[in-house]
Design a protein around this motif. Sequence first.
Motif, PDB file in Angstrom:
ATOM      1  N   TYR A   1      17.152   6.855   1.080  1.00 44.74           N
ATOM      2  CA  TYR A   1      17.614   5.563   0.594  1.00 44.74           C
ATOM      3  C   TYR A   1      17.281   5.403  -0.890  1.00 44.74           C
ATOM      4  CZ  TYR A   1      19.185   3.430   4.920  1.00 44.74           C
ATOM      5  OH  TYR A   1      19.909   3.105   6.055  1.00 44.74           O
ATOM      6  N   PRO A   2      18.159   4.726  -1.658  1.00 43.85           N
ATOM      7  CA  PRO A   2      17.880   4.520  -3.082  1.00 43.85           C
ATOM      8  C   PRO A   2      16.688   3.593  -3.281  1.00 43.85           C
ATOM      9  CG  PRO A   2      19.814   3.262  -2.406  1.00 43.85           C
ATOM     10  CD  PRO A   2      19.458   4.141  -1.249  1.00 43.85           C
ATOM     11  N   PRO A   3      15.948   3.771  -4.385  1.00 42.34           N
ATOM     12  CA  PRO A   3      14.764   2.935  -4.636  1.00 42.34           C
ATOM     13  C   PRO A   3      15.061   1.433  -4.622  1.00 42.34           C
ATOM     14  CG  PRO A   3      14.804   4.798  -6.133  1.00 42.34           C
ATOM     15  CD  PRO A   3      16.120   4.811  -5.415  1.00 42.34           C
ATOM     16  N   ARG A   4      16.233   1.043  -5.082  1.00 39.17           N
ATOM     17  CA  ARG A   4      16.547  -0.384  -5.107  1.00 39.17           C
ATOM     18  C   ARG A   4      16.639  -0.947  -3.691  1.00 39.17           C
ATOM     19  NH1 ARG A   4      21.125  -3.234  -8.952  1.00 39.17           N
ATOM     20  NH2 ARG A   4      19.967  -5.197  -9.213  1.00 39.17           N
ATOM     21  N   ALA A   5      17.166  -0.166  -2.752  1.00 31.98           N
ATOM     22  CA  ALA A   5      17.238  -0.624  -1.367  1.00 31.98           C
ATOM     23  C   ALA A   5      15.846  -0.815  -0.791  1.00 31.98           C
ATOM     24  CB  ALA A   5      18.025   0.374  -0.525  1.00 31.98           C
ATOM     25  N   VAL A   6      14.935   0.099  -1.119  1.00 27.72           N
ATOM     26  CA  VAL A   6      13.550  -0.022  -0.660  1.00 27.72           C
ATOM     27  C   VAL A   6      12.923  -1.294  -1.220  1.00 27.72           C
ATOM     28  CG1 VAL A   6      11.262   1.039  -0.709  1.00 27.72           C
ATOM     29  CG2 VAL A   6      13.300   2.480  -0.432  1.00 27.72           C
TER      30      VAL A   6
ATOM     31  N   SER B   1       0.802  -1.217   0.000  1.00 26.62           N
ATOM     32  CA  SER B   1       0.000   0.000   0.000  1.00 26.62           C
ATOM     33  C   SER B   1       0.834   1.265   0.000  1.00 26.62           C
ATOM     34  CB  SER B   1      -0.912   0.006   1.240  1.00 26.62           C
ATOM     35  OG  SER B   1      -0.132   0.117   2.426  1.00 26.62           O
ATOM     36  N   GLY B   2       2.147   1.127  -0.195  1.00 21.38           N
ATOM     37  CA  GLY B   2       3.006   2.303  -0.231  1.00 21.38           C
ATOM     38  C   GLY B   2       3.577   2.688   1.124  1.00 21.38           C
ATOM     39  N   GLU B   3       3.529   1.815   2.105  1.00 26.04           N
ATOM     40  CA  GLU B   3       4.101   2.090   3.413  1.00 26.04           C
ATOM     41  C   GLU B   3       5.596   2.394   3.257  1.00 26.04           C
ATOM     42  OE1 GLU B   3       4.859  -0.277   7.592  1.00 26.04           O
ATOM     43  OE2 GLU B   3       5.261  -1.185   5.660  1.00 26.04           O
ATOM     44  N   GLU B   4       6.065   3.380   4.023  1.00 30.86           N
ATOM     45  CA  GLU B   4       7.477   3.729   3.968  1.00 30.86           C
ATOM     46  C   GLU B   4       8.280   2.640   4.652  1.00 30.86           C
ATOM     47  OE1 GLU B   4       9.871   7.837   4.386  1.00 30.86           O
ATOM     48  OE2 GLU B   4       8.722   7.259   6.137  1.00 30.86           O
ATOM     49  N   VAL B   5       9.074   1.903   3.874  1.00 23.48           N
ATOM     50  CA  VAL B   5       9.814   0.778   4.432  1.00 23.48           C
ATOM     51  C   VAL B   5      11.237   1.154   4.823  1.00 23.48           C
ATOM     52  CG1 VAL B   5       8.463  -0.934   3.191  1.00 23.48           C
ATOM     53  CG2 VAL B   5      10.513  -0.022   2.127  1.00 23.48           C
ATOM     54  N   LEU B   6      11.699   2.318   4.395  1.00 18.04           N
ATOM     55  CA  LEU B   6      13.004   2.820   4.804  1.00 18.04           C
ATOM     56  C   LEU B   6      12.888   4.324   5.037  1.00 18.04           C
ATOM     57  CD1 LEU B   6      15.611   0.951   2.561  1.00 18.04           C
ATOM     58  CD2 LEU B   6      15.565   0.984   5.050  1.00 18.04           C
ATOM     59  N   ALA B   7      13.872   4.877   5.693  1.00 16.36           N
ATOM     60  CA  ALA B   7      13.877   6.314   5.958  1.00 16.36           C
ATOM     61  C   ALA B   7      14.190   7.097   4.683  1.00 16.36           C
ATOM     62  CB  ALA B   7      14.902   6.615   7.041  1.00 16.36           C
ATOM     63  N   PRO B   8      13.881   8.397   4.661  1.00 15.59           N
ATOM     64  CA  PRO B   8      14.205   9.223   3.491  1.00 15.59           C
ATOM     65  C   PRO B   8      15.695   9.179   3.171  1.00 15.59           C
ATOM     66  CG  PRO B   8      12.719  10.392   4.970  1.00 15.59           C
ATOM     67  CD  PRO B   8      13.149   9.140   5.699  1.00 15.59           C
TER      68      PRO B   8
ATOM     69  N   ALA C   1      19.799  -9.990   2.807  1.00 12.11           N
ATOM     70  CA  ALA C   1      19.206  -8.934   1.985  1.00 12.11           C
ATOM     71  C   ALA C   1      18.781  -7.738   2.835  1.00 12.11           C
ATOM     72  CB  ALA C   1      18.013  -9.483   1.214  1.00 12.11           C
ATOM     73  N   ARG C   2      18.230  -8.004   4.006  1.00  9.65           N
ATOM     74  CA  ARG C   2      17.828  -6.908   4.879  1.00  9.65           C
ATOM     75  C   ARG C   2      19.034  -6.068   5.280  1.00  9.65           C
ATOM     76  NH1 ARG C   2      14.787 -10.292   9.302  1.00  9.65           N
ATOM     77  NH2 ARG C   2      14.169  -8.327  10.280  1.00  9.65           N
ATOM     78  N   VAL C   3      20.136  -6.737   5.621  1.00  8.14           N
ATOM     79  CA  VAL C   3      21.350  -5.998   5.980  1.00  8.14           C
ATOM     80  C   VAL C   3      21.850  -5.185   4.791  1.00  8.14           C
ATOM     81  CG1 VAL C   3      23.767  -6.246   6.649  1.00  8.14           C
ATOM     82  CG2 VAL C   3      22.011  -7.595   7.803  1.00  8.14           C
ATOM     83  N   ALA C   4      21.845  -5.765   3.598  1.00 11.45           N
ATOM     84  CA  ALA C   4      22.288  -5.045   2.409  1.00 11.45           C
ATOM     85  C   ALA C   4      21.442  -3.801   2.169  1.00 11.45           C
ATOM     86  CB  ALA C   4      22.237  -5.962   1.192  1.00 11.45           C
ATOM     87  N   ALA C   5      20.125  -3.916   2.386  1.00  7.74           N
ATOM     88  CA  ALA C   5      19.235  -2.773   2.170  1.00  7.74           C
ATOM     89  C   ALA C   5      19.513  -1.668   3.184  1.00  7.74           C
ATOM     90  CB  ALA C   5      17.785  -3.230   2.255  1.00  7.74           C
ATOM     91  N   TYR C   6      19.588  -2.023   4.464  1.00  4.95           N
ATOM     92  CA  TYR C   6      19.846  -1.016   5.488  1.00  4.95           C
ATOM     93  C   TYR C   6      21.214  -0.357   5.318  1.00  4.95           C
ATOM     94  CZ  TYR C   6      15.791  -2.520   8.272  1.00  4.95           C
ATOM     95  OH  TYR C   6      14.526  -2.792   8.723  1.00  4.95           O
TER      96      TYR C   6
END
Length: 266
Positions: free
Chosen positions: A196-201, A187-194, A251-256
Amino acid sequence: MFSEPRSGRLAAWGNALLAGKVSPDDAALAIVGDDTVHRVAGLPGEAAPVGLTLALGRLRALGVSGFRVALPAPGHPLGLSGPPEFNARALEAGEAVVGFGAPHGLVPEVREAGPTGDVHTEVVWHCLAVRQAPPADVPSLGEAERELAEALWDATAALTRLDIAGAGPAAEAAIDAYRARAEVLGSGEEVLAPGYPPRAVRVLELARRVGLLVSVAQAAEGRSVAGAVSASELAARSAVLRPVERVARRARVAAYNAVVEEKERG
């Protein structure tokens, strides 16, 4: 049940604060989340634990320019770089934040108090020395995304092989929670803080989905243990789930860590 690590929230919103994307108060509020209070103990120059806002400012003054996440498990020091004391504390907690630019890391200690239904959760982050070295076993975002695509297929197949319909209320509740969470993620929930690159999200969202699927399969497997499922069947299921869970954690660590990885490359 699958949940987001507190270290992920601290690293993501700490990075947003360092980049000037959010205010100190907004960052602290996002990091605390549903907990009652967070404090930081052992900061250089501070004799007693301090609040998050002051702690993040002090870490920046000490030279920290970014935050990484570590999600270690027995036999898998994911995201850690040493020394042994910090690694041991992080492994015990199952997570940690590693500062970039200065040798300071944070390990959470969670304390709960109060009667059922009115539990107060206090988190004390212990500031410890870390080694400034590449973190263990953290993939690139591209590698993580490719691994996740395969893992999602494996996790779905594992769920299909489990007798979910006959696995009892625990597994059914896990399925309902997964579906609800998947709807929120879509639904578009913010999964990372402002910042971050779109690929990380995208990678973190997919990692969450895989992690949720694994938790559903584990809930069904736990119910099956009480039934007449053979030891060989349980071993086969565990053999499927273990590498899938490992891929999701990586993957979670890579994204953060994506913001810090961009700093290193840039």
